[in-house]
Structures are given as structure tokens and as C-alpha cells.
Design a protein around this motif. Structure first.
Motif, PDB file in Angstrom:
ATOM      1  N   UNK A 179       0.583  -1.159   0.060  1.00  0.00           N
ATOM      2  CA  UNK A 179       0.162  -0.199  -0.184  1.00  0.00           C
ATOM      3  C   UNK A 179       0.685   1.496   0.079  1.00  0.00           C
ATOM      4  N   UNK A 180       1.909   1.064   0.418  1.00  0.00           N
ATOM      5  CA  UNK A 180       2.801   2.221   0.888  1.00  0.00           C
ATOM      6  C   UNK A 180       3.448   2.936  -1.200  1.00  0.00           C
ATOM      7  N   UNK A 181       4.244   1.442  -1.254  1.00  0.00           N
ATOM      8  CA  UNK A 181       4.597   2.269  -2.475  1.00  0.00           C
ATOM      9  C   UNK A 181       3.574   1.946  -3.703  1.00  0.00           C
ATOM     10  N   UNK A 182       2.144   2.199  -3.578  1.00  0.00           N
ATOM     11  CA  UNK A 182       1.372   2.498  -4.319  1.00  0.00           C
ATOM     12  C   UNK A 182       0.863   3.636  -4.432  1.00  0.00           C
ATOM     13  N   UNK A 183       0.872   4.508  -2.804  1.00  0.00           N
ATOM     14  CA  UNK A 183       0.961   5.800  -2.258  1.00  0.00           C
ATOM     15  C   UNK A 183       2.000   6.792  -3.126  1.00  0.00           C
ATOM     16  N   UNK A 184       3.158   6.163  -2.556  1.00  0.00           N
ATOM     17  CA  UNK A 184       4.034   7.009  -3.292  1.00  0.00           C
ATOM     18  C   UNK A 184       4.348   7.229  -4.532  1.00  0.00           C
ATOM     19  N   UNK A 185       4.180   5.682  -5.717  1.00  0.00           N
ATOM     20  CA  UNK A 185       3.555   5.977  -6.871  1.00  0.00           C
ATOM     21  C   UNK A 185       2.916   6.959  -6.969  1.00  0.00           C
ATOM     22  N   UNK A 186       2.000   7.051  -6.933  1.00  0.00           N
ATOM     23  CA  UNK A 186       0.674   7.732  -7.412  1.00  0.00           C
ATOM     24  C   UNK A 186       1.083   9.226  -6.727  1.00  0.00           C
ATOM     25  N   UNK A 187       1.571   9.314  -5.844  1.00  0.00           N
ATOM     26  CA  UNK A 187       2.643  10.903  -5.397  1.00  0.00           C
ATOM     27  C   UNK A 187       2.788  11.838  -6.427  1.00  0.00           C
ATOM     28  N   UNK A 188       4.026  10.475  -6.706  1.00  0.00           N
ATOM     29  CA  UNK A 188       4.629  11.198  -8.030  1.00  0.00           C
ATOM     30  C   UNK A 188       4.484  11.079  -9.141  1.00  0.00           C
ATOM     31  N   UNK A 189       3.151  10.996  -9.283  1.00  0.00           N
ATOM     32  CA  UNK A 189       2.876  11.335 -10.540  1.00  0.00           C
ATOM     33  C   UNK A 189       2.102  12.789 -10.189  1.00  0.00           C
ATOM     34  N   UNK A 190       2.005  13.814  -9.202  1.00  0.00           N
ATOM     35  CA  UNK A 190       1.337  14.815  -9.751  1.00  0.00           C
ATOM     36  C   UNK A 190       2.441  16.188  -9.482  1.00  0.00           C
ATOM     37  N   UNK A 191       2.189  16.581 -10.434  1.00  0.00           N
ATOM     38  CA  UNK A 191       2.829  18.071 -10.234  1.00  0.00           C
ATOM     39  C   UNK A 191       2.094  19.281 -10.302  1.00  0.00           C
ATOM     40  N   UNK A 192       2.507  20.284  -9.515  1.00  0.00           N
ATOM     41  CA  UNK A 192       1.292  20.767  -8.458  1.00  0.00           C
ATOM     42  C   UNK A 192       1.925  22.126  -9.629  1.00  0.00           C
ATOM     43  N   UNK A 193       0.440  22.795  -9.998  1.00  0.00           N
ATOM     44  CA  UNK A 193       0.842  24.116 -10.010  1.00  0.00           C
ATOM     45  C   UNK A 193       1.243  24.855  -9.556  1.00  0.00           C
ATOM     46  N   UNK A 194       2.244  25.572 -10.346  1.00  0.00           N
ATOM     47  CA  UNK A 194       2.988  26.676  -9.028  1.00  0.00           C
ATOM     48  C   UNK A 194       2.276  28.211  -9.680  1.00  0.00           C
ATOM     49  N   UNK A 195       1.774  29.880  -8.618  1.00  0.00           N
ATOM     50  CA  UNK A 195       1.378  30.802  -9.010  1.00  0.00           C
ATOM     51  C   UNK A 195       2.342  31.163  -8.501  1.00  0.00           C
ATOM     52  N   UNK A 196       2.969  32.351  -9.274  1.00  0.00           N
ATOM     53  CA  UNK A 196       3.807  33.481  -8.508  1.00  0.00           C
ATOM     54  C   UNK A 196       3.192  34.584  -8.798  1.00  0.00           C
ATOM     55  N   UNK A 197       2.858  34.792  -7.733  1.00  0.00           N
ATOM     56  CA  UNK A 197       1.355  36.252  -7.999  1.00  0.00           C
ATOM     57  C   UNK A 197       2.191  37.304  -7.917  1.00  0.00           C
ATOM     58  N   UNK A 198       2.237  38.385  -9.073  1.00  0.00           N
ATOM     59  CA  UNK A 198       2.791  39.392  -8.875  1.00  0.00           C
ATOM     60  C   UNK A 198       4.374  39.252  -9.328  1.00  0.00           C
ATOM     61  N   UNK A 199       4.965  38.290  -9.850  1.00  0.00           N
ATOM     62  CA  UNK A 199       6.512  38.255  -9.389  1.00  0.00           C
ATOM     63  C   UNK A 199       6.165  38.946 -10.736  1.00  0.00           C
ATOM     64  N   UNK A 200       6.408  38.714 -12.366  1.00  0.00           N
ATOM     65  CA  UNK A 200       6.765  39.560 -13.563  1.00  0.00           C
ATOM     66  C   UNK A 200       7.100  40.708 -13.540  1.00  0.00           C
ATOM     67  N   UNK A 201       5.205  40.798 -12.377  1.00  0.00           N
ATOM     68  CA  UNK A 201       5.178  42.985 -12.776  1.00  0.00           C
ATOM     69  C   UNK A 201       5.479  43.370 -11.466  1.00  0.00           C
ATOM     70  N   UNK A 202       6.482  42.899 -10.603  1.00  0.00           N
ATOM     71  CA  UNK A 202       7.062  43.491  -9.836  1.00  0.00           C
ATOM     72  C   UNK A 202       8.297  43.142 -10.383  1.00  0.00           C
ATOM     73  N   UNK A 203       8.710  42.498 -10.647  1.00  0.00           N
ATOM     74  CA  UNK A 203      10.282  42.679 -11.139  1.00  0.00           C
ATOM     75  C   UNK A 203      10.363  43.969 -12.784  1.00  0.00           C
ATOM     76  N   UNK A 204       9.365  43.579 -13.002  1.00  0.00           N
ATOM     77  CA  UNK A 204      10.056  44.629 -13.781  1.00  0.00           C
ATOM     78  C   UNK A 204       9.105  46.007 -13.701  1.00  0.00           C
ATOM     79  N   UNK A 205       8.955  46.263 -12.774  1.00  0.00           N
ATOM     80  CA  UNK A 205       8.744  47.781 -12.791  1.00  0.00           C
ATOM     81  C   UNK A 205       9.847  47.881 -10.976  1.00  0.00           C
ATOM     82  N   UNK A 206      10.267  46.807 -10.526  1.00  0.00           N
ATOM     83  CA  UNK A 206      11.414  47.217 -10.116  1.00  0.00           C
ATOM     84  C   UNK A 206      12.910  47.387 -11.362  1.00  0.00           C
TER      85      UNK A 206
END
Length: 536
Positions: free
Chosen positions: A19-46
């Protein structure tokens, strides 16, 4: 270390090895979507990169620069005052810290997720809630009547302590009697301070904070940290110290030894709103956090909005001029907004770069810009609920006795259904209070999605072990590098903030930063006030 904790989460369990092995394998399949709020605009302004010439010039009576709670409240109040020639420039993210998201039909917060019942002094908040129908009767009475759909339902909160869940957030189960007596002594003091008034006749701790007592006796609390205040008052209980530290991290994004004692006590002593149809100290909440409230204010305001971020704001002979830009696939476009007045509804660290010669208002960028706490909010879409410990039901807010996590909120908690929904969203909050703010921001910017996921899910790992991984379908992580101003000792004597609060002219300032910390009541107050001045 983060990579290692990620692997331990995925692989460790009390389940059978298969069961542990299956849970580990299932988790490895998920890559989170990451949002860097305001990063690009902030660096442009900076970095002050070159912009192409403006593609258009837009004329309006009043421009609102920013669409967070302050900007939205300003728009709403201007509409109430009969001002309709108003334009809002969204800023990097519509709704700012009140923003949310959704996995199809399942909404979730990416910022603030609740609002305490407003006390009698918070008439501006009550006016908003009444206008939106959230307060249904007696808006300005001692106990208004609220729409019960938005009053937090039981079970409200629980704490994982010594291996099991207990009701409430302050540890009690198995805690020695002397510590429980200190808990009582502290809350008795909170009750006393809620009723205490200074020599000027004002209550010591209220929202909005500008209505709090200016009595020097109580202002002196701003000169020390909350931990110092506890030490001075002989509070020694480890569980009480943990609890107050947790609350400061939850409300201010940093530890209690870094938070002003005035701000730390304000957390407890100002929140005593009542309702005719709820218990004292109840909360209002929505599956999408405060975004449904923010979008309700926007609808009531009927505000015209444009995507974009102000890069400069200056006074002209006829009023003000704001140069704004948008990034599309990394490429900028720009436009000009000319108005009679502008409400600068953006954090002061941004306003310091945007407002032309901000020093002429009495704001010294080198001395008056506050420190900002970074935050992470991770939303886990679950295809099924994880199994709970026997007789320990899931609550709306679930906290683990640890740091830096702040626990997780269940988005479907408010749903009224014959049986639980098939899916749900667990929203995990992390204030990176275990490291310096600059170090935390650097780590957030450079960490891999897997490393971010490991930290975001630490409390869920502790609560559920390996079984949790097999429940997860998707993960959405929002990073807020400058989420909120930190009320360090001395923040109430910030002369630059005081100067911006008193500005009345073509450019007006409206943001929770003016109060020194980020909460809805303060953000709404400054938007409300700026609208009154702009309408003149």
C-alpha cells in the motif's frame, strides 16, 4: 532537507508495504501548478525596463489603482455617493489577497479565507455586509441578524496534539493544571482589555485601529514584542506560548517575538462581534475564501475595470496621470490614464516605486516601508476524503501542533448536503516564519515544484500519513512573496504611514498597510475613507 521530507511523506506509512508503494507512486505522478502572484510585474517595476509608447489615453474622473479590498471598497462607496465615472486598474492580480480559484465546481481561497463578525465600531464593514444582504436585519444593532449560509458551521476548529485531535486551538488535553490556570488568566485579561478604555475615553483595541485609544499608557505596548509582554506578566506555560505564537503567525505571518505587543493583543481584544443568530466571536466564511465577498462588492460597485498595473503616478495641472502596463507572453504594452483624482490602493512598497516623489508626502522610503511576510497557500483537490481517526470528525480549520505550517481549511465545510460531497479541497496555509523574510522569498523563487509541495503538505503528512497521497487528484500552489506588512514593535509610530493616512489631494492612499497589518477591516476602512475624499 525539503526533498527528503517530500520523500518521507510519500513513502512513510503505517500501511502494508504494498500500500505504501502504491501511495508513493500515485503521489509521484502529481506535479503542482505554481502561481507566483505579481512576480513578473513586480520585477518589471523594480528593474524599470523600457516600455513602448502608450497605445491609448483614457480619461476618467477618478482612477482606482488596485483591485484588492481597499480598491473595491473605494469603488463601492463612490457608487453609493453617486460617482460613476470611475475606472479601476486591476494590478497584478484581481482581488489581491482576497483572491480565490476553483477546480471546476470546487472553489478555494488563495488568500484570506474568513471574516470575523464586525464589532460595533466597524460600521463601514457592517454597511458593506448589509448592502450585500449578508446582514439581513439590524445592521448597526449590538447583534445584527446574518445570513446563516455564511456563518461558520460546527465543528469549527481542532488541533492535532499528542497524537490525537482535540477541539479548539489551544492545547488542553493532558496539559498540567498549572498551565490550564495560566490559559484562564490570559483569557480573563483579554476579556478585561476588551472593555478597557484609555484616558481619552476610547476603547484600547478596536477596528478600525485609528479609533483605538491614543493613551500613552496603552501605546507603550507597541514598544515591546508580544513575547516580552508575556514574560513581563509571568506567563510561562509552553502551550500558551505556542498558541500565541501560532496566532501571530496566522494573522501577521511572523512569530510572536517579532510582533508588537499592541498588535498581538489586538488580535484577541478587538474581535468580539456578536450576532442575533450565532454565538459570540463567530466567523463568516465562503468556500472560495473572501473572493465571493470581494466579487460581491465589485458587483455592487458596478465598477469599470481594466487589466494592467500602474508603473508611475504623478500630479498634473488638471489632476493626475498614471502610466500603466500589461504583460502578454512577457511582452509589455502600455496606456495612460488621466483623471481628476487617483486612489492609490496598492501596498506601500509598490507605491514607493510608483508615486512620483512620494517623499513630498512625508514618506521616507528608506525608513518607512515595512517588512513584508511571505506566504504559501496550497489547494489540494481530493477525489475522496481521507480516513479520520475514530470519533475525531473533520473540522473547518485543522491545525497541527508544529511550525511553519498553519494547518488546513476544508472548502466544502459550509455545503449543506444530505450526504458529504464526493470530492473536496483542503487549503493548506504556510507562513514561512521559521526564516528571515528575504531568505524565504529567495527560497520560494528558486524551489522546485516538488520542494514547494513538500513544505505545503507537511501538516497533511502529519495528520494523515501515506494515505493522503492516494486521495489527491490535483494541487494548486499560490506564492505571495510580499503577502502582508508585519507589525513589528514601533509600527504604530511609523511617521511615514501616518503622513500617508492624512493626505488629501489629487492622489489619495488606501491600503491596509496604512494601519500596519493586513486584515479586511483595515483595508476596507482606508478604501471607504479615500472614496469620501475623492468624491469631494
Amino acid at each position: 532537507m525539503l526533498r527528503r521530507s517530500f520523500l518521507v511523506w510519500a513513502g512513510a506509512s503505517g500501511l502494508a508495504a504494498a500500500g505504501s508503494g502504491l501511495a508513493f507512486q500515485r503521489w509521484q505522478e502529481i506535479t503542482p501548478t505554481v502561481h507566483y502572484v505579481g512576480r513578473d510585474e513586480g520585477h518589471f517595476l523594480r528593474d524599470r525596463r523600457a516600455l513602448p509608447p502608450p497605445s491609448q489615453v483614457i480619461h476618467t474622473d477618478i482612477a482606482i489603482l488596485g483591485s484588492g479590498v481597499s480598491g473595491l471598497t473605494a469603488a463601492w462607496k463612490l457608487k453609493k455617493l453617486g460617482k460613476t465615472d470611475v475606472l479601476m486598474i486591476d494590478g497584478p492580480q484581481p482581488y489581491g489577497n482576497a483572491a480565490g480559484g476553483a477546480f471546476d465546481e470546487y472553489e478555494y481561497p488563495t488568500g484570506a479565507h474568513y471574516l470575523p463578525l464586525p464589532s460595533p465600531e466597524s460600521t463601514h464593514v457592517r454597511e458593506i455586509l448589509a448592502d450585500l444582504g449578508i446582514i439581513q436585519k439590524d445592521a448597526f444593532a449590538e447583534k445584527p441578524y446574518y445570513d446563516e449560509r455564511f456563518i461558520l458551521h460546527a465543528p469549527e476548529e481542532r488541533l492535532l496534539f499528542n497524537g490525537h485531535w482535540q477541539d479548539g486551538f489551544i492545547p488542553t488535553d493532558g496539559v498540567p493544571q498549572w498551565e490550564l490556570e495560566e490559559h484562564k488568566r490570559f483569557f480573563d485579561e483579554v476579556h478585561r482589555l476588551r472593555q478597557t478604555r484609555g484616558a481619552d475615553g476610547r476603547r484600547v483595541f478596536v477596528f478600525p485601529t485609528v479609533l483605538s485609544s491614543e493613551d500613552p499608557k496603552w501605546q507603550a505596548l507597541d514598544g515591546i514584542s508580544l513575547k516580552q509582554w508575556m514574560d513581563q506578566n509571568n506567563y510561562k506555560s509552553p502551550t500558551l506560548h505556542w498558541y500565541l505564537n501560532y496566532c501571530c503567525r496566522d494573522d501577521y505571518g511572523t512569530r510572536y517575538d517579532k510582533v508588537s505587543a499592541w498588535a498581538g493583543l489586538h488580535y484577541y481584544c478587538s474581535r468580539w462581534g456578536q450576532a442575533a443568530n450565532a454565538g459570540n466571536g463567530a466567523w463568516l466564511t465562503w468556500p472560495g475564501g473572501l473572493q465571493p465577498l470581494a466579487s460581491g462588492i465589485e458587483r455592487a460597485a458596478q465598477i469599470k475595470r481594466m487589466a494592467g498595473t500602474a508603473i508611475s503616478l504623478k500630479k498634473t495641472a488638471d489632476g493626475v496621470e498614471a502610466l500603466c502596463f500589461k504583460l502578454e507572453n512577457g511582452k509589455p504594452t502600455s496606456y495612460l490614464v488621466r483623471a481628476r483624482k487617483a486612489i492609490c490602493a496598492m501596498p506601500t512598497y509598490v507605491a514607493a516605486r510608483v508615486v512620483d516623489n512620494i517623499g513630498e508626502y512625508g514618506f521616507d522610503v528608506a525608513r518607512h516601508v515595512p517588512e513584508y511576510a511571505p506566504w504559501m497557500v496550497a489547494n489540494f483537490l481530493l477525489k475522496r476524503f481521507p480516513e479520520e481517526l475514530p470519533n475525531q470528525p473533520l473540522s473547518w480549520d485543522n491545525v497541527v501542533y508544529s511550525e511553519p505550517g498553519l494547518g488546513f481549511v476544508v472548502s466544502t465545510h459550509q455545503d449543506i448536503r444530505v450526504r458529504p460531497p464526493e470530492k473536496t479541497v483542503f487549503s493548506a496555509y504556510v507562513a514561512l516564519s521559521d526564516r528571515k523574510a528575504g531568505t524565504a522569498r529567495h527560497w520560494m523563487a528558486s524551489a522546485s515544484p516538488e520542494e514547494l509541495l513538500a513544505l505545503a503538505g507537511a501538516d497533511l503528512k502529519t495528520a494523515y500519513g501515506a494515505q493522503f497521497a492516494s486521495c489527491v487528484e490535483r494541487v494548486d500552489i499560490t506564492l505571495r512573496g510580499h503577502a502582508m506588512a508585519v507589525p513589528w514593535p514601533g509600527f504604530r509610530n511609523n511617521a511615514g504611514m501616518r503622513a500617508l493616512r492624512e493626505v488629501d489631494g489629487p492622489i489619495l492612499f488606501a491600503h491596509a498597510d496604512l494601519s500596519g497589518f493586513s486584515v479586511f477591516e483595515e483595508a476596507a476602512w482606508w478604501g471607504y475613507r479615500a472614496a469620501q475624499l475623492a468624491a469631494q
